[in-house]
Enzyme design. Structure first.
Site, PDB file in Angstrom:
ATOM      1  N   GLU A 278      -5.061 -28.536   5.681  1.00 13.98           N
ATOM      2  CA  GLU A 278      -5.446 -27.459   4.963  1.00 13.98           C
ATOM      3  C   GLU A 278      -4.318 -27.077   3.856  1.00 13.98           C
ATOM      4  O   GLU A 278      -4.166 -26.226   2.942  1.00 13.98           O
ATOM      5  CB  GLU A 278      -5.263 -25.780   5.659  1.00 13.98           C
ATOM      6  CG  GLU A 278      -6.341 -25.902   6.747  1.00 13.98           C
ATOM      7  CD  GLU A 278      -6.021 -24.659   7.697  1.00 13.98           C
ATOM      8  OE1 GLU A 278      -5.058 -24.226   8.283  1.00 13.98           O
ATOM      9  OE2 GLU A 278      -7.466 -23.929   8.024  1.00 13.98           O
TER      10      GLU A 278
ATOM     11  N   TYR B 215       4.713   0.276   1.289  1.00 11.56           N
ATOM     12  CA  TYR B 215       5.106  -1.173   1.171  1.00 11.56           C
ATOM     13  C   TYR B 215       4.111  -2.329   1.164  1.00 11.56           C
ATOM     14  O   TYR B 215       4.344  -3.363   0.731  1.00 11.56           O
ATOM     15  CB  TYR B 215       6.048  -1.203   2.744  1.00 11.56           C
ATOM     16  CG  TYR B 215       7.168  -0.250   2.577  1.00 11.56           C
ATOM     17  CD1 TYR B 215       8.285  -0.073   1.875  1.00 11.56           C
ATOM     18  CD2 TYR B 215       6.951   1.027   3.607  1.00 11.56           C
ATOM     19  CE1 TYR B 215       9.224   0.928   2.030  1.00 11.56           C
ATOM     20  CE2 TYR B 215       7.668   1.978   3.437  1.00 11.56           C
ATOM     21  CZ  TYR B 215       8.861   1.998   2.779  1.00 11.56           C
ATOM     22  OH  TYR B 215       9.895   3.168   2.954  1.00 11.56           O
TER      23      TYR B 215
END
Length: 213
Positions: free
Chosen positions: A74, A120
Protein backbone atom coordinates in the site's frame (compact mmCIF):
# COMPACT_ATOMS: atom_id res chain seq x y z
CA UNK A 1 16.49 15.03 12.13
CA UNK A 2 18.92 12.43 10.78
CA UNK A 3 17.73 9.31 8.99
CA UNK A 4 18.77 7.22 11.99
CA UNK A 5 16.74 9.32 14.43
CA UNK A 6 13.74 9.19 12.08
CA UNK A 7 14.02 5.40 11.95
CA UNK A 8 13.96 5.26 15.73
CA UNK A 9 11.00 7.66 15.85
CA UNK A 10 9.00 5.51 13.42
CA UNK A 11 9.60 2.40 15.52
CA UNK A 12 8.63 4.26 18.72
CA UNK A 13 5.43 5.69 17.22
CA UNK A 14 4.45 2.37 15.68
CA UNK A 15 4.91 0.52 18.98
CA UNK A 16 2.86 3.14 20.84
CA UNK A 17 0.00 2.78 18.37
CA UNK A 18 0.17 -1.01 18.52
CA UNK A 19 0.05 -1.03 22.32
CA UNK A 20 -3.02 1.23 22.29
CA UNK A 21 -4.95 -0.96 19.84
CA UNK A 22 -4.66 1.19 16.73
CA UNK A 23 -3.15 -1.72 14.81
CA UNK A 24 -3.22 -5.49 15.24
CA UNK A 25 -1.17 -8.25 13.66
CA UNK A 26 0.35 -7.01 10.41
CA UNK A 27 -2.42 -4.47 9.74
CA UNK A 28 -1.72 -0.87 8.74
CA UNK A 29 1.38 0.92 7.55
CA UNK A 30 3.36 4.10 8.22
CA UNK A 31 5.67 6.28 6.17
CA UNK A 32 7.72 9.42 6.58
CA UNK A 33 9.70 11.71 4.33
CA UNK A 34 13.49 11.58 4.71
CA UNK A 35 15.77 14.63 4.41
CA UNK A 36 17.00 13.39 1.00
CA UNK A 37 13.45 13.25 -0.41
CA UNK A 38 13.15 9.47 -0.26
CA UNK A 39 10.57 7.75 1.93
CA UNK A 40 10.86 5.40 4.88
CA UNK A 41 7.98 2.92 5.22
CA UNK A 42 6.94 -0.07 7.27
CA UNK A 43 7.73 -3.34 5.47
CA UNK A 44 5.06 -5.74 4.27
CA UNK A 45 3.65 -8.26 6.76
CA UNK A 46 5.21 -6.64 9.82
CA UNK A 47 3.64 -5.73 13.13
CA UNK A 48 3.70 -2.19 14.50
CA UNK A 49 4.69 -3.79 17.79
CA UNK A 50 8.13 -5.12 16.87
CA UNK A 51 9.62 -3.17 13.97
CA UNK A 52 13.39 -3.26 13.44
CA UNK A 53 14.77 0.22 12.61
CA UNK A 54 17.48 -1.30 10.40
CA UNK A 55 14.99 -3.26 8.29
CA UNK A 56 12.49 -0.49 7.52
CA UNK A 57 11.81 -0.09 3.80
CA UNK A 58 13.31 2.81 1.89
CA UNK A 59 11.72 3.79 -1.42
CA UNK A 60 12.21 6.69 -3.79
CA UNK A 61 9.39 9.16 -4.61
CA UNK A 62 8.28 6.88 -7.48
CA UNK A 63 8.04 3.81 -5.25
CA UNK A 64 11.23 2.06 -6.35
CA UNK A 65 12.62 -0.11 -3.54
CA UNK A 66 16.04 1.20 -2.47
CA UNK A 67 16.90 -0.50 0.81
CA UNK A 68 15.56 -2.59 3.69
CA UNK A 69 12.80 -5.17 3.59
CA UNK A 70 10.11 -5.18 0.90
CA UNK A 71 7.68 -2.27 1.44
CA UNK A 72 3.98 -2.66 2.08
CA UNK A 73 1.88 -3.14 -1.05
CA UNK A 74 0.00 0.00 0.00
CA UNK A 75 3.01 2.32 -0.18
CA UNK A 76 1.69 3.67 -3.50
CA UNK A 77 -1.23 5.41 -1.75
CA UNK A 78 1.27 7.07 0.59
CA UNK A 79 3.25 8.28 -2.43
CA UNK A 80 0.05 9.59 -4.04
CA UNK A 81 -0.70 11.69 -0.95
CA UNK A 82 2.85 13.05 -0.70
CA UNK A 83 2.71 13.99 -4.38
CA UNK A 84 -0.32 16.19 -3.82
CA UNK A 85 0.65 17.38 -0.32
CA UNK A 86 4.31 18.49 -0.41
CA UNK A 87 3.84 19.85 3.11
CA UNK A 88 3.25 16.32 4.44
CA UNK A 89 6.14 14.71 6.29
CA UNK A 90 4.40 11.58 7.57
CA UNK A 91 1.41 9.37 6.81
CA UNK A 92 -0.47 6.85 8.94
CA UNK A 93 -2.74 4.14 7.53
CA UNK A 94 -4.62 2.29 10.26
CA UNK A 95 -7.22 -0.41 10.78
CA UNK A 96 -8.19 1.18 14.11
CA UNK A 97 -11.50 -0.08 15.52
CA UNK A 98 -13.80 2.94 15.38
CA UNK A 99 -12.60 4.36 12.06
CA UNK A 100 -12.68 0.93 10.44
CA UNK A 101 -16.20 0.42 11.80
CA UNK A 102 -17.16 3.84 10.41
CA UNK A 103 -15.80 2.83 7.00
CA UNK A 104 -18.36 -0.01 6.96
CA UNK A 105 -21.39 2.16 7.78
CA UNK A 106 -23.90 2.45 4.93
CA UNK A 107 -25.13 5.85 3.81
CA UNK A 108 -22.12 7.96 4.83
CA UNK A 109 -21.78 11.40 3.26
CA UNK A 110 -18.93 10.77 0.77
CA UNK A 111 -17.83 14.40 1.10
CA UNK A 112 -17.43 14.17 4.89
CA UNK A 113 -17.92 10.92 6.80
CA UNK A 114 -18.12 12.55 10.23
CA UNK A 115 -20.20 15.47 11.46
CA UNK A 116 -18.37 18.38 13.16
CA UNK A 117 -18.83 17.02 16.68
CA UNK A 118 -15.91 18.89 18.23
CA UNK A 119 -13.77 21.87 17.23
CA UNK A 120 -10.70 19.63 17.41
CA UNK A 121 -11.95 17.44 14.58
CA UNK A 122 -12.46 20.54 12.45
CA UNK A 123 -9.07 22.03 13.44
CA UNK A 124 -7.00 18.87 12.93
CA UNK A 125 -8.85 17.11 10.13
CA UNK A 126 -11.37 19.49 8.58
CA UNK A 127 -13.38 17.02 6.52
CA UNK A 128 -13.02 13.27 5.95
CA UNK A 129 -14.04 12.22 2.43
CA UNK A 130 -14.85 8.62 1.54
CA UNK A 131 -13.09 6.59 -1.15
CA UNK A 132 -15.13 3.68 -2.59
CA UNK A 133 -14.02 0.14 -1.83
CA UNK A 134 -11.14 -1.38 -3.79
CA UNK A 135 -9.19 -4.47 -2.76
CA UNK A 136 -6.12 -3.79 -0.55
CA UNK A 137 -3.11 -2.99 -2.71
CA UNK A 138 -5.19 -2.03 -5.74
CA UNK A 139 -3.61 0.80 -7.75
CA UNK A 140 -7.08 2.35 -7.88
CA UNK A 141 -6.73 3.32 -4.21
CA UNK A 142 -3.67 5.44 -4.97
CA UNK A 143 -5.49 7.02 -7.93
CA UNK A 144 -8.46 7.98 -5.76
CA UNK A 145 -6.25 9.24 -2.91
CA UNK A 146 -4.39 11.45 -5.36
CA UNK A 147 -7.66 13.02 -6.57
CA UNK A 148 -8.57 14.11 -3.04
CA UNK A 149 -5.24 14.69 -1.30
CA UNK A 150 -4.60 18.26 -2.44
CA UNK A 151 -7.66 19.41 -0.51
CA UNK A 152 -7.76 16.81 2.27
CA UNK A 153 -5.08 15.62 4.66
CA UNK A 154 -7.13 12.56 5.62
CA UNK A 155 -9.39 10.16 3.71
CA UNK A 156 -11.41 7.09 4.65
CA UNK A 157 -11.21 3.93 2.52
CA UNK A 158 -14.58 2.16 2.46
CA UNK A 159 -14.59 -1.14 4.40
CA UNK A 160 -10.89 -0.68 5.07
CA UNK A 161 -9.71 2.25 7.22
CA UNK A 162 -8.22 5.76 7.24
CA UNK A 163 -5.19 7.33 5.56
CA UNK A 164 -4.01 10.33 7.58
CA UNK A 165 -1.17 12.79 6.94
CA UNK A 166 0.68 15.37 8.99
CA UNK A 167 3.63 17.72 8.69
CA UNK A 168 5.61 14.98 10.47
CA UNK A 169 4.89 11.39 11.40
CA UNK A 170 4.31 12.55 14.96
CA UNK A 171 1.69 15.06 13.80
CA UNK A 172 0.08 12.41 11.60
CA UNK A 173 -0.22 10.24 14.72
CA UNK A 174 -1.86 13.12 16.62
CA UNK A 175 -4.30 13.62 13.75
CA UNK A 176 -5.06 9.89 13.74
CA UNK A 177 -5.73 9.96 17.48
CA UNK A 178 -8.14 12.88 17.11
CA UNK A 179 -9.90 11.21 14.20
CA UNK A 180 -10.27 7.87 16.00
CA UNK A 181 -11.65 9.67 19.07
CA UNK A 182 -14.16 11.56 16.91
CA UNK A 183 -15.32 8.28 15.38
CA UNK A 184 -15.70 6.81 18.88
CA UNK A 185 -17.81 9.79 19.96
CA UNK A 186 -19.91 9.44 16.80
CA UNK A 187 -20.86 5.86 17.68
CA UNK A 188 -21.65 6.84 21.27
CA UNK A 189 -23.91 9.69 20.16
CA UNK A 190 -25.46 8.46 16.91
CA UNK A 191 -28.53 6.78 18.45
CA UNK A 192 -29.66 9.88 20.34
CA UNK A 193 -29.99 13.63 19.78
CA UNK A 194 -26.62 14.98 18.67
CA UNK A 195 -25.63 18.65 18.79
CA UNK A 196 -22.91 19.42 16.25
CA UNK A 197 -21.11 22.66 15.48
CA UNK A 198 -23.06 25.03 13.26
CA UNK A 199 -21.89 26.13 9.82
CA UNK A 200 -20.91 29.51 11.29
CA UNK A 201 -18.88 27.88 14.06
CA UNK A 202 -17.08 25.67 11.56
CA UNK A 203 -16.39 28.67 9.32
CA UNK A 204 -14.91 30.57 12.28
CA UNK A 205 -12.54 27.69 13.06
CA UNK A 206 -11.51 27.44 9.42
CA UNK A 207 -10.76 31.16 9.32
CA UNK A 208 -8.88 31.34 12.63
CA UNK A 209 -6.82 28.21 12.06
CA UNK A 210 -6.33 28.60 8.31
CA UNK A 211 -2.90 27.30 7.32
CA UNK A 212 -2.65 25.13 10.44
CA UNK A 213 -5.22 22.56 9.41
Amino acid sequence: MTEFSLRLEMVKIAKSMFERGYSSGGAGNLSLKLPDGNLLATPTNTSFGDLDPDRLSKVDPDGNHLDGDKPSKEVLMHIAMYRQRPQAGGIVHLHSPYLTALSCVDGLDPANCLPPITPYYVMRVGKLPLIPYFRPGSPRIAEEVEKLAAGHGSVLLANHGPVISGKSLREAMFNAEELEETARLYFILRNGPMRTLTDDQVAELEQVFKGKM
